[in-house]
Design a protein around this motif. Sequence first.
Motif, PDB file in Angstrom:
ATOM      1  N   TRP A   1       3.446   4.429  -5.957  1.00 33.92           N
ATOM      2  CA  TRP A   1       4.467   3.956  -5.013  1.00 33.92           C
ATOM      3  C   TRP A   1       4.778   4.981  -3.922  1.00 33.92           C
ATOM      4  CZ3 TRP A   1       9.247   4.341  -2.778  1.00 33.92           C
ATOM      5  CH2 TRP A   1       9.859   3.170  -2.340  1.00 33.92           C
ATOM      6  N   PRO A   2       5.051   6.242  -4.292  1.00 32.70           N
ATOM      7  CA  PRO A   2       5.408   7.223  -3.238  1.00 32.70           C
ATOM      8  C   PRO A   2       4.276   7.446  -2.232  1.00 32.70           C
ATOM      9  CG  PRO A   2       5.985   8.041  -5.421  1.00 32.70           C
ATOM     10  CD  PRO A   2       5.140   6.836  -5.636  1.00 32.70           C
ATOM     11  N   GLU A   3       3.033   7.397  -2.712  1.00 31.38           N
ATOM     12  CA  GLU A   3       1.917   7.598  -1.786  1.00 31.38           C
ATOM     13  C   GLU A   3       1.806   6.430  -0.808  1.00 31.38           C
ATOM     14  OE1 GLU A   3      -1.878   9.233  -3.619  1.00 31.38           O
ATOM     15  OE2 GLU A   3      -0.656   8.857  -5.412  1.00 31.38           O
ATOM     16  N   TYR A   4       1.937   5.205  -1.336  1.00 32.85           N
ATOM     17  CA  TYR A   4       1.890   4.040  -0.451  1.00 32.85           C
ATOM     18  C   TYR A   4       3.064   4.050   0.520  1.00 32.85           C
ATOM     19  CZ  TYR A   4      -2.217   1.672  -2.180  1.00 32.85           C
ATOM     20  OH  TYR A   4      -3.515   1.351  -2.451  1.00 32.85           O
ATOM     21  N   ARG A   5       4.201   4.466  -0.002  1.00 23.85           N
ATOM     22  CA  ARG A   5       5.374   4.544   0.870  1.00 23.85           C
ATOM     23  C   ARG A   5       5.064   5.421   2.088  1.00 23.85           C
ATOM     24  NH1 ARG A   5      10.531   8.468  -0.177  1.00 23.85           N
ATOM     25  NH2 ARG A   5      11.030   8.541   2.033  1.00 23.85           N
ATOM     26  N   ALA A   6       4.416   6.543   1.845  1.00 26.58           N
ATOM     27  CA  ALA A   6       4.127   7.479   2.939  1.00 26.58           C
ATOM     28  C   ALA A   6       3.203   6.854   3.977  1.00 26.58           C
ATOM     29  CB  ALA A   6       3.510   8.758   2.372  1.00 26.58           C
ATOM     30  N   VAL A   7       2.130   6.189   3.528  1.00 23.97           N
ATOM     31  CA  VAL A   7       1.198   5.631   4.520  1.00 23.97           C
ATOM     32  C   VAL A   7       1.803   4.408   5.213  1.00 23.97           C
ATOM     33  CG1 VAL A   7      -0.919   6.600   3.561  1.00 23.97           C
ATOM     34  CG2 VAL A   7      -0.097   4.377   2.705  1.00 23.97           C
ATOM     35  N   TYR A   8       2.619   3.647   4.508  1.00 24.76           N
ATOM     36  CA  TYR A   8       3.317   2.531   5.174  1.00 24.76           C
ATOM     37  C   TYR A   8       4.259   3.050   6.249  1.00 24.76           C
ATOM     38  CZ  TYR A   8       1.906  -1.801   2.845  1.00 24.76           C
ATOM     39  OH  TYR A   8       1.208  -2.906   2.437  1.00 24.76           O
ATOM     40  N   GLU A   9       4.944   4.128   5.958  1.00 27.56           N
ATOM     41  CA  GLU A   9       5.888   4.656   6.952  1.00 27.56           C
ATOM     42  C   GLU A   9       5.151   5.069   8.224  1.00 27.56           C
ATOM     43  OE1 GLU A   9       8.176   7.530   4.738  1.00 27.56           O
ATOM     44  OE2 GLU A   9       9.498   5.971   3.910  1.00 27.56           O
ATOM     45  N   ASP A  10       3.918   5.553   8.076  1.00 24.25           N
ATOM     46  CA  ASP A  10       3.117   5.854   9.263  1.00 24.25           C
ATOM     47  C   ASP A  10       2.791   4.594  10.055  1.00 24.25           C
ATOM     48  OD1 ASP A  10       3.034   8.558   9.220  1.00 24.25           O
ATOM     49  OD2 ASP A  10       0.905   8.750   8.759  1.00 24.25           O
ATOM     50  N   VAL A  11       2.445   3.542   9.348  1.00 21.30           N
ATOM     51  CA  VAL A  11       2.133   2.268  10.010  1.00 21.30           C
ATOM     52  C   VAL A  11       3.347   1.793  10.806  1.00 21.30           C
ATOM     53  CG1 VAL A  11       1.792  -0.198   9.553  1.00 21.30           C
ATOM     54  CG2 VAL A  11       0.282   1.489   8.489  1.00 21.30           C
ATOM     55  N   PHE A  12       4.521   1.903  10.194  1.00 22.74           N
ATOM     56  CA  PHE A  12       5.732   1.416  10.881  1.00 22.74           C
ATOM     57  C   PHE A  12       6.074   2.294  12.086  1.00 22.74           C
ATOM     58  CE2 PHE A  12       6.934  -0.067   6.404  1.00 22.74           C
ATOM     59  CZ  PHE A  12       6.196  -1.226   6.566  1.00 22.74           C
ATOM     60  N   GLU A  13       5.545   3.511  12.075  1.00 23.00           N
ATOM     61  CA  GLU A  13       5.783   4.398  13.208  1.00 23.00           C
ATOM     62  C   GLU A  13       4.787   4.129  14.338  1.00 23.00           C
ATOM     63  OE1 GLU A  13       8.059   6.420  13.866  1.00 23.00           O
ATOM     64  OE2 GLU A  13       7.222   7.560  15.540  1.00 23.00           O
ATOM     65  N   TYR A  14       3.517   3.965  13.995  1.00 21.46           N
ATOM     66  CA  TYR A  14       2.472   3.929  15.037  1.00 21.46           C
ATOM     67  C   TYR A  14       2.013   2.526  15.424  1.00 21.46           C
ATOM     68  CZ  TYR A  14       2.248   8.943  14.346  1.00 21.46           C
ATOM     69  OH  TYR A  14       2.570  10.265  14.272  1.00 21.46           O
ATOM     70  N   CYS A  15       2.230   1.549  14.570  1.00 14.06           N
ATOM     71  CA  CYS A  15       1.787   0.171  14.884  1.00 14.06           C
ATOM     72  C   CYS A  15       2.987  -0.750  14.931  1.00 14.06           C
ATOM     73  CB  CYS A  15       0.766  -0.327  13.864  1.00 14.06           C
ATOM     74  SG  CYS A  15      -0.748   0.608  13.893  1.00 14.06           S
ATOM     75  N   ASN A  16       3.966  -0.355  15.695  1.00 14.17           N
ATOM     76  CA  ASN A  16       5.228  -1.097  15.689  1.00 14.17           C
ATOM     77  C   ASN A  16       5.790  -1.250  17.103  1.00 14.17           C
ATOM     78  OD1 ASN A  16       7.177  -2.473  14.290  1.00 14.17           O
ATOM     79  ND2 ASN A  16       8.283  -0.647  13.608  1.00 14.17           N
ATOM     80  N   PRO A  17       4.950  -1.639  18.068  1.00 15.03           N
ATOM     81  CA  PRO A  17       5.471  -1.765  19.440  1.00 15.03           C
ATOM     82  C   PRO A  17       6.511  -2.881  19.502  1.00 15.03           C
ATOM     83  CG  PRO A  17       3.305  -2.777  19.293  1.00 15.03           C
ATOM     84  CD  PRO A  17       3.551  -2.097  17.971  1.00 15.03           C
ATOM     85  N   SER A  18       7.404  -2.801  20.470  1.00 12.09           N
ATOM     86  CA  SER A  18       8.458  -3.818  20.547  1.00 12.09           C
ATOM     87  C   SER A  18       7.864  -5.196  20.821  1.00 12.09           C
ATOM     88  CB  SER A  18       9.464  -3.455  21.639  1.00 12.09           C
ATOM     89  OG  SER A  18       8.786  -3.342  22.875  1.00 12.09           O
ATOM     90  N   SER A  19       6.652  -5.235  21.357  1.00  6.79           N
ATOM     91  CA  SER A  19       5.996  -6.514  21.623  1.00  6.79           C
ATOM     92  C   SER A  19       5.349  -7.103  20.367  1.00  6.79           C
ATOM     93  CB  SER A  19       4.915  -6.311  22.686  1.00  6.79           C
ATOM     94  OG  SER A  19       4.018  -5.281  22.255  1.00  6.79           O
ATOM     95  N   CYS A  20       5.258  -6.298  19.306  1.00  7.52           N
ATOM     96  CA  CYS A  20       4.615  -6.792  18.076  1.00  7.52           C
ATOM     97  C   CYS A  20       5.167  -6.033  16.868  1.00  7.52           C
ATOM     98  CB  CYS A  20       3.095  -6.623  18.190  1.00  7.52           C
ATOM     99  SG  CYS A  20       2.169  -7.575  16.970  1.00  7.52           S
ATOM    100  N   PRO A  21       6.464  -6.242  16.618  1.00  5.47           N
ATOM    101  CA  PRO A  21       7.138  -5.397  15.618  1.00  5.47           C
ATOM    102  C   PRO A  21       6.929  -5.859  14.170  1.00  5.47           C
ATOM    103  CG  PRO A  21       8.682  -6.974  16.533  1.00  5.47           C
ATOM    104  CD  PRO A  21       7.371  -7.205  17.244  1.00  5.47           C
ATOM    105  N   TRP A  22       7.124  -4.967  13.243  1.00  5.14           N
ATOM    106  CA  TRP A  22       7.190  -5.298  11.811  1.00  5.14           C
ATOM    107  C   TRP A  22       8.579  -5.818  11.470  1.00  5.14           C
ATOM    108  CZ3 TRP A  22       3.499  -5.658   8.230  1.00  5.14           C
ATOM    109  CH2 TRP A  22       2.252  -5.099   8.531  1.00  5.14           C
ATOM    110  N   GLN A  23       8.624  -6.751  10.543  1.00  5.31           N
ATOM    111  CA  GLN A  23       9.901  -7.160   9.966  1.00  5.31           C
ATOM    112  C   GLN A  23       9.868  -6.733   8.501  1.00  5.31           C
ATOM    113  OE1 GLN A  23      11.433 -11.065  11.174  1.00  5.31           O
ATOM    114  NE2 GLN A  23       9.634 -11.325  12.467  1.00  5.31           N
ATOM    115  N   ILE A  24      10.797  -5.867   8.134  1.00  7.67           N
ATOM    116  CA  ILE A  24      10.851  -5.370   6.756  1.00  7.67           C
ATOM    117  C   ILE A  24      11.725  -6.345   5.965  1.00  7.67           C
ATOM    118  CG2 ILE A  24      11.305  -3.351   5.296  1.00  7.67           C
ATOM    119  CD1 ILE A  24       9.517  -2.513   7.544  1.00  7.67           C
ATOM    120  N   ILE A  25      11.114  -7.039   5.004  1.00  7.56           N
ATOM    121  CA  ILE A  25      11.828  -8.090   4.283  1.00  7.56           C
ATOM    122  C   ILE A  25      12.246  -7.599   2.892  1.00  7.56           C
ATOM    123  CG2 ILE A  25      11.617 -10.440   3.361  1.00  7.56           C
ATOM    124  CD1 ILE A  25      11.360 -10.463   6.376  1.00  7.56           C
ATOM    125  N   PRO A  26      13.556  -7.597   2.621  1.00  7.44           N
ATOM    126  CA  PRO A  26      13.994  -7.236   1.258  1.00  7.44           C
ATOM    127  C   PRO A  26      13.343  -8.214   0.272  1.00  7.44           C
ATOM    128  CG  PRO A  26      15.868  -7.340   2.767  1.00  7.44           C
ATOM    129  CD  PRO A  26      14.695  -7.915   3.502  1.00  7.44           C
TER     130      PRO A  26
END
Lengths: 261, 261
Positions: A196-221
């Motif tokens: 889990w912690p390792e995936y968390r780290a790489v996901y956080e990178d995705v949300f940083e670099y592949c998250n333009p306002s024109s194509c954002p991620w929605q984090i769903i609880p």
Amino acid sequence: MKTSDEFNLVELPSHAPANFHKTATLRQMKSIKQELIALQDRLYAENTRSILVVLQGMDASGKDGLIRRVFSGLNPQGVRIHSFKEPTELELSHDFLWRVHQQVPPKGMIHVFNRSHYEDVLVTRVSGQVTTEEARRRFVAINNFEKLLQQAGTTILKFYLHVSEKEQQQRLQERITDPEKQWKYEAGDENKAKQWPEYRAVYEDVFEYCNPSSCPWQIIPADQNWYKAYAVANALRDTLAKLDPQYPHSKEERPKAKAMR
Amino acid sequence: MKTSDEFNLVELPSHAPANFHKTATLRQMKSIKQELIALQDRLYAENTRSILVVLQGMDASGKDGLIRRVFSGLNPQGVRIHSFKEPTELELSHDFLWRVHQQVPPKGMIHVFNRSHYEDVLVTRVSGQVTTEEARRRFVAINNFEKLLQQAGTTILKFYLHVSEKEQQQRLQERITDPEKQWKYEAGDENKAKQWPEYRAVYEDVFEYCNPSSCPWQIIPADQNWYKAYAVANALRDTLAKLDPQYPHSKEERPKAKAMR
């Protein structure tokens, strides 16, 4: 491994907001489904625009169940689910977007990616197949690819199903103890929870670099299945309502719609 | 053009049998759908066999509506609809089964062909693109192709949606007069009704030459949408019940199912 500190998944809620209750939400879900059915029919008939739903989430975050809850009931002729598995040899002999590009939605369609091109900057990084530098190049390629699709009339919705470390552990455990879930068990499930912690780290990178306002991620609880499905269905409904697709209504319009196919 | 006298479509009923009534049939349909949902879930989980549903019928025989009535509600992850349109240049530069072979169901899946490889011995013959001799060669190729799929674990269900000449004329007319159906209108719809006898002739050949007892056609009375959907759903339910797919229930079984993918 992680190269950004902007995003912190642990701080984001994995539980439904306090003002949401199961019974009322399920009732609301029913009416959203009816709207979705009507809107999808118009999207299909209009035949000029398309929707791509990208579903990501850690193992046992409930992607399969979500697809069933949100997309069953819609006209299957206008919806296609594509599950990306481990790439084949043929797929690996091409660039990482080759197999993905083949599955993007044509006009009129809703395509759902159950896992996606993002796996190529997630699992590959956790396993060490891809360096940070290569990952950075891929982030740029992904952004360019998504822009290409958008320019061709595709609306992209990217959802991350966010389950807590604890909830994930419990679900993986159920695959061993619950007879109805045993068929989902895979060798190695025991180790997944530890990652889990390792995936968390790489996901956080995705949300940083592949998250333009024109194509954002929605984090769903995503700890509760009823809320997760509601949130995704609701976002899809809002998107479709905004697109406001129309039945072609005159003979002059029809050939045009056909020609744009 | 027709080369056989065995089949006579005009003698086959296009109306529901007299003992079927709409309200009772719709109620039965509901319970069949529930069975279908459960059986499909097992087929998908078992992951060793697949189902191909071939839908044919003249224009306005109601293939699209049937797909919605029978397959919406099933888990979309396990169902894929493929609509065959006029072949592209790339497709035409290959044998006529090339594009079709790419869309056959992998293990665990139900695929539905909305039109199919049979168009290549139907519309091509009515238009005169294909000679009787070439059609005969294609009939053999189709039989061999279907056998290949069956030997790989695919159950094939072939349905012909049988509408009468009169009902077809009426439906094509509605595309012009009914605002909700106008978007389905295509230039040339007026001529289609006139072609009913020609299509009848080439269909009768198909039922003669591509109708082995191991892979038979089911002629579905299709003048009423409620009966047509019931008949197809019922046949699919019976087929799935006979296959009796099982959830993999022990750890030993699971890897085997995976390896057969």
